[in-house]
Design an enzyme around this catalytic site. Structure first.
Site, PDB file in Angstrom:
ATOM      1  N   GLY A   1      -6.025  -0.154  -5.677  1.00 57.12           N
ATOM      2  CA  GLY A   1      -4.437   0.146  -5.850  1.00 57.12           C
ATOM      3  C   GLY A   1      -3.999  -0.367  -6.995  1.00 57.12           C
ATOM      4  O   GLY A   1      -2.783  -0.687  -7.150  1.00 57.12           O
TER       5      GLY A   1
ATOM      6  N   GLY B   1      -0.562   0.826  -8.493  1.00 59.72           N
ATOM      7  CA  GLY B   1       0.857   0.449  -8.031  1.00 59.72           C
ATOM      8  C   GLY B   1       1.620  -0.535  -9.022  1.00 59.72           C
ATOM      9  O   GLY B   1       1.256  -0.903 -10.108  1.00 59.72           O
TER      10      GLY B   1
ATOM     11  N   ASP C   1      -7.825   3.787  -7.693  1.00 59.86           N
ATOM     12  CA  ASP C   1      -6.715   4.193  -7.059  1.00 59.86           C
ATOM     13  C   ASP C   1      -6.879   5.545  -6.629  1.00 59.86           C
ATOM     14  O   ASP C   1      -7.606   6.489  -7.050  1.00 59.86           O
ATOM     15  CB  ASP C   1      -5.490   4.059  -8.111  1.00 59.86           C
ATOM     16  CG  ASP C   1      -4.136   4.152  -7.269  1.00 59.86           C
ATOM     17  OD1 ASP C   1      -3.706   3.003  -7.289  1.00 59.86           O
ATOM     18  OD2 ASP C   1      -3.813   5.108  -6.623  1.00 59.86           O
ATOM     19  N   ILE C   2      -6.195   5.819  -5.441  1.00 61.60           N
ATOM     20  CA  ILE C   2      -6.393   6.925  -4.995  1.00 61.60           C
ATOM     21  C   ILE C   2      -5.826   8.289  -6.045  1.00 61.60           C
ATOM     22  O   ILE C   2      -6.194   9.484  -5.828  1.00 61.60           O
ATOM     23  CB  ILE C   2      -5.632   7.071  -3.539  1.00 61.60           C
ATOM     24  CG1 ILE C   2      -5.861   8.168  -2.754  1.00 61.60           C
ATOM     25  CG2 ILE C   2      -4.019   6.939  -3.694  1.00 61.60           C
ATOM     26  CD1 ILE C   2      -5.593   8.399  -1.314  1.00 61.60           C
TER      27      ILE C   2
ATOM     28  N   TYR D   1       5.216  -3.920   8.486  1.00 59.19           N
ATOM     29  CA  TYR D   1       4.592  -4.492   7.286  1.00 59.19           C
ATOM     30  C   TYR D   1       4.277  -6.121   7.414  1.00 59.19           C
ATOM     31  O   TYR D   1       3.235  -6.563   7.145  1.00 59.19           O
ATOM     32  CB  TYR D   1       5.708  -4.158   6.261  1.00 59.19           C
ATOM     33  CG  TYR D   1       5.360  -5.143   4.919  1.00 59.19           C
ATOM     34  CD1 TYR D   1       4.217  -4.384   4.086  1.00 59.19           C
ATOM     35  CD2 TYR D   1       6.122  -6.022   4.335  1.00 59.19           C
ATOM     36  CE1 TYR D   1       4.031  -4.898   2.935  1.00 59.19           C
ATOM     37  CE2 TYR D   1       5.836  -6.604   3.060  1.00 59.19           C
ATOM     38  CZ  TYR D   1       4.803  -6.002   2.473  1.00 59.19           C
ATOM     39  OH  TYR D   1       4.568  -6.453   1.181  1.00 59.19           O
TER      40      TYR D   1
ATOM     41  N   LYS E   1       0.815  -7.992   7.423  1.00 57.18           N
ATOM     42  CA  LYS E   1       0.445  -9.095   6.919  1.00 57.18           C
ATOM     43  C   LYS E   1       0.075 -10.366   7.450  1.00 57.18           C
ATOM     44  O   LYS E   1      -0.985 -10.883   6.873  1.00 57.18           O
ATOM     45  CB  LYS E   1       1.713  -9.577   6.070  1.00 57.18           C
ATOM     46  CG  LYS E   1       2.040  -8.541   4.872  1.00 57.18           C
ATOM     47  CD  LYS E   1       1.162  -8.427   3.810  1.00 57.18           C
ATOM     48  CE  LYS E   1       1.367  -7.381   2.582  1.00 57.18           C
ATOM     49  NZ  LYS E   1       0.233  -6.831   1.689  1.00 57.18           N
TER      50      LYS E   1
ATOM     51  N   ILE F   1       8.837  -8.903  -6.067  1.00 56.90           N
ATOM     52  CA  ILE F   1       8.310  -9.118  -7.504  1.00 56.90           C
ATOM     53  C   ILE F   1       9.190  -8.046  -8.569  1.00 56.90           C
ATOM     54  O   ILE F   1       9.276  -6.870  -8.194  1.00 56.90           O
ATOM     55  CB  ILE F   1       6.950  -8.821  -7.692  1.00 56.90           C
ATOM     56  CG1 ILE F   1       5.907  -9.855  -6.959  1.00 56.90           C
ATOM     57  CG2 ILE F   1       6.348  -8.388  -9.035  1.00 56.90           C
ATOM     58  CD1 ILE F   1       4.642  -9.533  -6.861  1.00 56.90           C
TER      59      ILE F   1
HETATM   60  C1  AKB Z   1       8.794  -5.539   0.152  1.00 55.23           C
HETATM   61  O1  AKB Z   1      10.285  -5.645  -0.151  1.00 55.23           O
HETATM   62  O2  AKB Z   1       8.389  -4.791   1.085  1.00 55.23           O
HETATM   63  C2  AKB Z   1       7.960  -6.328  -0.798  1.00 55.23           C
HETATM   64  C3  AKB Z   1       7.546  -7.603  -0.315  1.00 55.23           C
HETATM   65  C4  AKB Z   1       8.365  -8.723  -0.480  1.00 55.23           C
HETATM   66  O3  AKB Z   1       6.629  -7.897   0.249  1.00 55.23           O
HETATM   67  N1  AKB Z   1       8.419  -6.239  -2.160  1.00 55.23           N
END
Ligand code: AKB
Length: 321
Positions: free
Chosen positions: A8, A11, A34-35, A142, A146, A172
Protein backbone atom coordinates in the site's frame (compact mmCIF):
# COMPACT_ATOMS: atom_id res chain seq x y z
CA UNK A 1 14.48 -4.61 10.34
CA UNK A 2 16.75 -5.55 7.43
CA UNK A 3 14.55 -6.21 4.42
CA UNK A 4 11.29 -4.32 4.55
CA UNK A 5 8.14 -4.55 2.42
CA UNK A 6 5.67 -1.67 2.43
CA UNK A 7 2.32 -2.82 1.04
CA UNK A 8 0.00 0.00 0.00
CA UNK A 9 3.09 2.16 -0.63
CA UNK A 10 1.30 4.65 -2.88
CA UNK A 11 -1.05 5.93 -0.19
CA UNK A 12 -0.78 8.91 2.16
CA UNK A 13 1.50 7.18 4.71
CA UNK A 14 3.34 4.81 2.36
CA UNK A 15 4.46 7.51 -0.06
CA UNK A 16 6.44 9.13 2.79
CA UNK A 17 7.25 6.04 4.84
CA UNK A 18 9.11 4.35 1.96
CA UNK A 19 11.63 7.23 1.44
CA UNK A 20 11.98 7.60 5.22
CA UNK A 21 12.77 3.90 5.66
CA UNK A 22 15.10 3.94 2.65
CA UNK A 23 17.16 6.73 4.24
CA UNK A 24 17.60 4.64 7.37
CA UNK A 25 17.90 1.11 6.00
CA UNK A 26 19.13 1.69 2.43
CA UNK A 27 17.16 1.94 -0.82
CA UNK A 28 17.69 -1.68 -1.82
CA UNK A 29 16.36 -2.93 1.52
CA UNK A 30 12.95 -1.27 1.29
CA UNK A 31 10.54 -2.69 -1.29
CA UNK A 32 7.50 -0.61 -2.20
CA UNK A 33 4.41 -2.51 -3.35
CA UNK A 34 1.05 -1.20 -4.47
CA UNK A 35 -1.85 -2.23 -6.67
CA UNK A 36 -1.47 1.08 -8.52
CA UNK A 37 1.96 1.48 -10.11
CA UNK A 38 1.20 4.99 -11.41
CA UNK A 39 0.95 6.19 -7.77
CA UNK A 40 4.48 4.92 -7.14
CA UNK A 41 6.57 6.38 -9.99
CA UNK A 42 9.00 8.21 -7.64
CA UNK A 43 9.24 5.24 -5.31
CA UNK A 44 10.03 2.94 -8.24
CA UNK A 45 12.78 5.28 -9.48
CA UNK A 46 14.60 5.20 -6.16
CA UNK A 47 14.41 1.54 -5.18
CA UNK A 48 12.62 -1.77 -5.69
CA UNK A 49 8.93 -1.62 -6.57
CA UNK A 50 6.47 -4.45 -7.19
CA UNK A 51 2.89 -4.21 -8.40
CA UNK A 52 0.79 -6.09 -5.85
CA UNK A 53 -2.86 -6.63 -5.09
CA UNK A 54 -2.53 -7.56 -1.41
CA UNK A 55 -5.56 -9.83 -1.73
CA UNK A 56 -3.58 -12.11 -4.08
CA UNK A 57 -1.72 -14.25 -1.55
CA UNK A 58 0.45 -16.14 -4.06
CA UNK A 59 1.89 -12.98 -5.58
CA UNK A 60 2.35 -11.44 -2.08
CA UNK A 61 4.28 -14.54 -0.96
CA UNK A 62 6.43 -14.50 -4.10
CA UNK A 63 7.56 -10.92 -3.31
CA UNK A 64 8.29 -11.73 0.34
CA UNK A 65 10.46 -14.68 -0.74
CA UNK A 66 12.17 -12.83 -3.62
CA UNK A 67 13.46 -10.05 -1.35
CA UNK A 68 13.89 -12.20 1.82
CA UNK A 69 11.55 -9.82 3.63
CA UNK A 70 11.67 -9.79 7.45
CA UNK A 71 9.30 -6.88 8.15
CA UNK A 72 5.98 -6.02 6.52
CA UNK A 73 4.24 -2.67 6.81
CA UNK A 74 0.66 -3.45 5.82
CA UNK A 75 -0.84 -0.06 4.93
CA UNK A 76 -3.69 -1.28 2.73
CA UNK A 77 -7.01 0.22 3.84
CA UNK A 78 -10.25 1.82 2.73
CA UNK A 79 -10.74 4.71 5.17
CA UNK A 80 -13.74 5.56 7.33
CA UNK A 81 -15.96 7.71 5.09
CA UNK A 82 -15.40 5.51 2.02
CA UNK A 83 -16.07 2.48 4.19
CA UNK A 84 -19.54 3.78 5.08
CA UNK A 85 -20.32 4.03 1.34
CA UNK A 86 -18.98 0.53 0.58
CA UNK A 87 -19.01 -1.51 3.80
CA UNK A 88 -18.70 -4.96 2.21
CA UNK A 89 -15.75 -3.83 0.09
CA UNK A 90 -14.10 -2.18 3.12
CA UNK A 91 -14.31 -5.43 5.09
CA UNK A 92 -13.09 -7.48 2.11
CA UNK A 93 -10.07 -5.26 1.40
CA UNK A 94 -9.08 -4.28 4.95
CA UNK A 95 -9.40 -7.76 6.45
CA UNK A 96 -8.22 -9.61 3.34
CA UNK A 97 -4.96 -7.64 3.19
CA UNK A 98 -4.39 -8.08 6.92
CA UNK A 99 -5.11 -11.81 6.89
CA UNK A 100 -2.69 -12.34 3.99
CA UNK A 101 -0.04 -10.23 5.74
CA UNK A 102 -0.38 -12.22 8.96
CA UNK A 103 -0.38 -15.62 7.29
CA UNK A 104 2.62 -14.78 5.10
CA UNK A 105 4.40 -13.34 8.15
CA UNK A 106 3.70 -16.54 10.10
CA UNK A 107 5.08 -18.75 7.33
CA UNK A 108 8.15 -16.56 6.70
CA UNK A 109 9.00 -15.29 10.22
CA UNK A 110 8.29 -11.64 9.43
CA UNK A 111 7.33 -8.87 11.82
CA UNK A 112 4.14 -7.00 10.86
CA UNK A 113 3.12 -3.40 11.43
CA UNK A 114 -0.54 -2.57 10.66
CA UNK A 115 -1.89 0.84 11.59
CA UNK A 116 -5.00 0.90 13.70
CA UNK A 117 -6.87 4.17 14.24
CA UNK A 118 -8.82 6.43 16.57
CA UNK A 119 -11.67 4.88 14.55
CA UNK A 120 -11.30 1.70 16.62
CA UNK A 121 -13.13 3.54 19.42
CA UNK A 122 -16.85 4.24 19.43
CA UNK A 123 -19.50 6.36 21.11
CA UNK A 124 -19.46 4.26 24.30
CA UNK A 125 -15.70 4.70 24.75
CA UNK A 126 -14.71 7.54 27.09
CA UNK A 127 -14.18 10.31 24.54
CA UNK A 128 -11.95 12.55 26.68
CA UNK A 129 -8.50 11.28 27.60
CA UNK A 130 -9.53 7.95 26.03
CA UNK A 131 -7.58 5.25 27.88
CA UNK A 132 -5.33 2.70 26.22
CA UNK A 133 -7.50 -0.17 27.47
CA UNK A 134 -11.19 0.62 27.46
CA UNK A 135 -14.57 -0.10 25.86
CA UNK A 136 -14.19 -0.47 22.07
CA UNK A 137 -17.52 -0.75 20.26
CA UNK A 138 -17.05 1.24 17.02
CA UNK A 139 -20.10 1.98 14.90
CA UNK A 140 -18.33 2.23 11.51
CA UNK A 141 -17.21 -0.67 9.33
CA UNK A 142 -13.73 0.91 9.32
CA UNK A 143 -13.63 0.81 13.12
CA UNK A 144 -14.96 -2.74 13.18
CA UNK A 145 -12.12 -3.74 10.82
CA UNK A 146 -9.61 -1.93 13.04
CA UNK A 147 -10.74 -3.61 16.27
CA UNK A 148 -10.86 -6.99 14.54
CA UNK A 149 -7.41 -6.30 13.12
CA UNK A 150 -6.03 -5.47 16.56
CA UNK A 151 -7.46 -8.68 18.02
CA UNK A 152 -6.28 -10.79 15.10
CA UNK A 153 -2.78 -9.32 15.30
CA UNK A 154 -2.58 -10.05 19.03
CA UNK A 155 -3.87 -13.55 18.31
CA UNK A 156 -1.07 -14.17 15.80
CA UNK A 157 1.45 -12.96 18.38
CA UNK A 158 0.05 -15.06 21.23
CA UNK A 159 -0.63 -18.21 19.24
CA UNK A 160 2.19 -18.21 16.67
CA UNK A 161 4.74 -15.75 18.04
CA UNK A 162 4.42 -13.43 15.03
CA UNK A 163 5.98 -10.08 16.01
CA UNK A 164 2.91 -7.91 15.37
CA UNK A 165 2.90 -4.27 16.48
CA UNK A 166 0.53 -1.38 15.83
CA UNK A 167 -0.48 2.16 16.74
CA UNK A 168 -3.90 3.78 16.76
CA UNK A 169 -3.16 6.68 14.45
CA UNK A 170 -5.15 9.90 14.70
CA UNK A 171 -5.79 12.01 11.60
CA UNK A 172 -2.47 12.37 9.80
CA UNK A 173 -1.63 15.69 8.21
CA UNK A 174 0.85 15.73 5.34
CA UNK A 175 1.82 17.67 2.23
CA UNK A 176 3.06 14.97 -0.15
CA UNK A 177 0.09 12.69 -0.94
CA UNK A 178 -3.51 13.61 -0.20
CA UNK A 179 -5.47 11.21 2.00
CA UNK A 180 -8.70 9.91 0.49
CA UNK A 181 -12.02 8.91 2.00
CA UNK A 182 -11.20 9.68 5.63
CA UNK A 183 -13.13 11.69 8.22
CA UNK A 184 -10.02 13.64 9.25
CA UNK A 185 -9.11 14.59 5.64
CA UNK A 186 -10.42 18.11 6.23
CA UNK A 187 -7.34 18.85 8.35
CA UNK A 188 -5.17 18.33 5.26
CA UNK A 189 -7.53 19.87 2.68
CA UNK A 190 -7.86 23.10 4.66
CA UNK A 191 -4.18 23.90 4.07
CA UNK A 192 -4.53 23.36 0.31
CA UNK A 193 -7.71 25.46 0.33
CA UNK A 194 -5.89 28.27 2.14
CA UNK A 195 -2.91 28.33 -0.24
CA UNK A 196 -4.76 27.73 -3.52
CA UNK A 197 -8.09 29.53 -3.06
CA UNK A 198 -7.82 31.48 0.22
CA UNK A 199 -11.10 29.74 1.07
CA UNK A 200 -12.22 26.41 2.46
CA UNK A 201 -15.60 24.69 2.90
CA UNK A 202 -15.34 22.53 6.01
CA UNK A 203 -17.36 19.28 6.24
CA UNK A 204 -17.15 19.00 10.04
CA UNK A 205 -18.84 21.51 12.35
CA UNK A 206 -17.06 23.86 14.73
CA UNK A 207 -16.37 22.15 18.04
CA UNK A 208 -15.55 18.72 16.59
CA UNK A 209 -12.34 17.86 18.42
CA UNK A 210 -10.21 15.05 17.01
CA UNK A 211 -6.68 13.84 17.61
CA UNK A 212 -4.19 14.75 14.86
CA UNK A 213 -0.53 14.22 14.04
CA UNK A 214 1.94 15.68 11.55
CA UNK A 215 3.44 13.11 9.18
CA UNK A 216 7.06 13.35 10.45
CA UNK A 217 5.84 12.24 13.88
CA UNK A 218 3.80 9.41 12.32
CA UNK A 219 6.89 8.14 10.48
CA UNK A 220 8.93 8.26 13.70
CA UNK A 221 6.18 6.32 15.48
CA UNK A 222 6.33 3.51 12.90
CA UNK A 223 10.09 3.09 13.16
CA UNK A 224 10.36 3.65 16.91
CA UNK A 225 7.71 1.05 17.66
CA UNK A 226 9.16 -1.54 15.27
CA UNK A 227 12.65 -1.00 16.70
CA UNK A 228 11.44 -1.05 20.33
CA UNK A 229 12.80 -3.65 22.73
CA UNK A 230 10.07 -6.34 22.75
CA UNK A 231 10.66 -7.09 26.43
CA UNK A 232 9.39 -3.57 27.25
CA UNK A 233 6.11 -3.96 25.34
CA UNK A 234 3.18 -4.75 27.60
CA UNK A 235 0.82 -3.90 24.75
CA UNK A 236 1.22 -4.64 21.06
CA UNK A 237 -1.98 -4.16 19.09
CA UNK A 238 -2.47 -1.36 19.39
CA UNK A 239 -0.98 1.74 21.11
CA UNK A 240 -2.81 5.06 21.43
CA UNK A 241 -0.58 7.78 19.93
CA UNK A 242 -1.41 11.43 19.47
CA UNK A 243 0.38 14.72 18.97
CA UNK A 244 -2.39 17.34 19.17
CA UNK A 245 -6.16 17.68 19.37
CA UNK A 246 -8.03 20.50 17.68
CA UNK A 247 -11.37 21.41 16.13
CA UNK A 248 -11.90 23.11 12.76
CA UNK A 249 -12.01 26.72 13.97
CA UNK A 250 -8.67 26.30 15.73
CA UNK A 251 -6.82 25.17 12.62
CA UNK A 252 -8.65 27.89 10.67
CA UNK A 253 -7.41 30.52 13.16
CA UNK A 254 -3.86 29.15 13.02
CA UNK A 255 -3.88 29.54 9.22
CA UNK A 256 -5.53 32.97 9.35
CA UNK A 257 -2.79 34.26 11.62
CA UNK A 258 -0.48 33.56 8.67
CA UNK A 259 -2.89 34.27 5.75
CA UNK A 260 -5.17 37.07 7.05
CA UNK A 261 -7.54 37.01 4.04
CA UNK A 262 -8.25 33.26 4.36
CA UNK A 263 -11.96 32.53 4.86
CA UNK A 264 -13.84 29.38 5.83
CA UNK A 265 -17.48 28.32 5.76
CA UNK A 266 -19.14 25.17 7.04
CA UNK A 267 -21.15 22.71 4.94
CA UNK A 268 -21.52 19.77 7.27
CA UNK A 269 -21.36 16.26 5.84
CA UNK A 270 -23.73 14.28 8.12
CA UNK A 271 -21.89 10.99 7.59
CA UNK A 272 -18.52 12.47 8.51
CA UNK A 273 -20.04 14.34 11.45
CA UNK A 274 -21.59 11.15 12.84
CA UNK A 275 -18.28 9.33 12.48
CA UNK A 276 -16.28 12.13 14.09
CA UNK A 277 -18.76 12.41 16.97
CA UNK A 278 -18.23 8.74 17.77
CA UNK A 279 -14.42 9.11 17.95
CA UNK A 280 -12.26 10.37 20.83
CA UNK A 281 -11.75 14.07 21.40
CA UNK A 282 -8.27 13.24 22.64
CA UNK A 283 -6.57 10.02 23.63
CA UNK A 284 -4.30 9.17 26.52
CA UNK A 285 -1.07 7.92 24.93
CA UNK A 286 0.92 7.40 28.12
CA UNK A 287 1.41 3.66 27.50
CA UNK A 288 3.21 4.40 24.21
CA UNK A 289 5.33 7.00 26.00
CA UNK A 290 6.25 4.57 28.78
CA UNK A 291 6.69 1.35 26.79
CA UNK A 292 8.64 2.61 23.77
CA UNK A 293 9.45 6.27 24.31
CA UNK A 294 6.79 7.89 22.10
CA UNK A 295 7.22 11.67 22.14
CA UNK A 296 5.80 13.79 19.29
CA UNK A 297 7.76 16.83 18.12
CA UNK A 298 5.14 18.82 16.17
CA UNK A 299 2.23 20.92 17.39
CA UNK A 300 -0.48 22.94 15.63
CA UNK A 301 1.69 26.08 15.30
CA UNK A 302 4.88 24.45 14.02
CA UNK A 303 2.90 22.17 11.72
CA UNK A 304 0.92 25.09 10.28
CA UNK A 305 4.14 26.94 9.41
CA UNK A 306 5.57 23.88 7.71
CA UNK A 307 2.40 22.90 5.84
CA UNK A 308 1.94 26.40 4.41
CA UNK A 309 5.60 26.60 3.43
CA UNK A 310 5.57 23.18 1.69
CA UNK A 311 2.26 23.68 -0.13
CA UNK A 312 3.29 27.23 -1.11
CA UNK A 313 6.46 25.84 -2.69
CA UNK A 314 4.47 23.21 -4.58
CA UNK A 315 2.19 25.95 -5.91
CA UNK A 316 5.16 28.10 -7.05
CA UNK A 317 6.55 25.08 -8.92
CA UNK A 318 3.17 24.54 -10.60
CA UNK A 319 2.71 21.17 -8.92
CA UNK A 320 -0.84 21.80 -7.70
CA UNK A 321 -3.76 21.03 -9.98
C1 AKB B 1 -9.96 8.43 8.71
O1 AKB B 1 -10.36 9.57 8.92
O2 AKB B 1 -10.68 7.50 8.30
C2 AKB B 1 -8.51 8.13 9.01
C3 AKB B 1 -8.32 7.67 10.41
C4 AKB B 1 -8.37 8.64 11.52
O3 AKB B 1 -8.12 6.52 10.65
N1 AKB B 1 -7.70 9.28 8.75
Amino acid sequence: MKNILVVGAGGQIGSELVPYLRKIYGNEHVVAADINSSACIHLAEEGPFEELDALKADRYLEIVKKYRIDTIFNLVALLSATGEKKPQLAWHVNMGALMNSLEIARENSCAVFTPSSIGAFGPTSPLDNTPQDTVMRPTTIYGICKVTGELLSDYYFLKYGVDTRSVRFPGIISNVTLPGGGTTDYAVEIFYGAVQHKHYVCPLPEGTYLDMMYMPDALDACVQLMEADPSKLKHRNSFNVTAMSFEPSQVYSAIRRRIPDFTMEYSVDPVKKAIADSWPNYMDDSCARQEWGWSPKWNLETMTDDMLRAIGEKMKKGLLG
